[in-house]
Write an enzyme that holds these catalytic residues in place. Sequence first.
Site, PDB file in Angstrom:
ATOM      1  N   HIS A 181      10.668  -4.439   9.265  1.00 48.55           N
ATOM      2  CA  HIS A 181      10.792  -5.817   8.795  1.00 48.55           C
ATOM      3  C   HIS A 181       9.603  -6.247   7.940  1.00 48.55           C
ATOM      4  CE1 HIS A 181      12.050 -10.013   8.842  1.00 48.55           C
ATOM      5  NE2 HIS A 181      10.828 -10.357   9.219  1.00 48.55           N
ATOM      6  N   ASP A 182       8.426  -5.693   8.197  1.00 50.25           N
ATOM      7  CA  ASP A 182       7.215  -6.126   7.502  1.00 50.25           C
ATOM      8  C   ASP A 182       6.441  -4.909   7.002  1.00 50.25           C
ATOM      9  OD1 ASP A 182       5.328  -7.837   6.452  1.00 50.25           O
ATOM     10  OD2 ASP A 182       4.262  -8.132   8.333  1.00 50.25           O
ATOM     11  N   LEU A 183       7.086  -4.110   6.160  1.00 49.51           N
ATOM     12  CA  LEU A 183       6.428  -2.924   5.618  1.00 49.51           C
ATOM     13  C   LEU A 183       5.401  -3.367   4.577  1.00 49.51           C
ATOM     14  CD1 LEU A 183       6.334   0.161   5.652  1.00 49.51           C
ATOM     15  CD2 LEU A 183       8.027   0.154   3.793  1.00 49.51           C
ATOM     16  N   ASN A 187       0.288  -2.136   7.636  1.00 52.01           N
ATOM     17  CA  ASN A 187       1.069  -1.473   8.681  1.00 52.01           C
ATOM     18  C   ASN A 187       1.306   0.003   8.409  1.00 52.01           C
ATOM     19  OD1 ASN A 187       1.267  -3.769  10.257  1.00 52.01           O
ATOM     20  ND2 ASN A 187       3.100  -4.501   9.181  1.00 52.01           N
TER      21      ASN A 187
END
Length: 251
Positions: A181-183, A187
Amino acid sequence: MNQPAIVKPCHEKTFQQGNIYCQYDSDEITSFLPDMLNSEYWQEKNAIVGSAQGRGTTWFIASKNADNVERHWVLRHYYRGGLIGKVIHDQYLFTGYKNTRAAREFALLTSMRALGLPAPKPIAFRVMRQGLFYRADLLSSRIDNAQDLVGMLSKAPIRGSLWQEIGKVIKSFHQRGIYHHDLNAHNILVDDANKVWLIDFDQGEQRAKQNQWPEENMARLLRSFRKEQQRVTNFQWAEKNWQALLNGYQS
């Protein structure tokens, strides 16, 4: 591209007491307590070895088990983002334990580890229900001797072959239907053996592979690099690095 090795999934156990619901890996924790999902529990044991700031504080833990083997874990409390997060901070509507953010991330991490994908190992999660809402925490393994890409690129450029490896690793997740969801550049971690890892799968999920979400995932990552280039002094990234990453992704 080399296929990830299949590894044995964790042995999950459930703990429920009153309004508290937990799952944990009994191979990692033989005597489970819900308080293990509290930072104060580890602070009293002098087991907090560091922290990081995001929406909230992420705690890094070093603790020895019954066999005197040191375990390195990460403890994270779930916080809301955006405008609504400024009002209710860490409360989510309860629609069943399996639908909670912590349970979904724990299950996704378990699936990815079973596929041999380079992601943290899930250790435990806790959900505390309060009426129509809940709060949650997650304990997972820490990737030792690793830096995120923002930290690395704030110090020095990285070689093209590592950019290609990053692309290959992202592709290995996408090929198995893993949506992050939050690449973003924070991360993606690289350890001291140059192994690439993805972390923070809150709101991630397994999806059908025949739609457009992988392209959208990659577009989000590109925006992240461009944003950090504007934000971080001497950020060692250029558009040519993105092409090297794509070369690895498409190989």
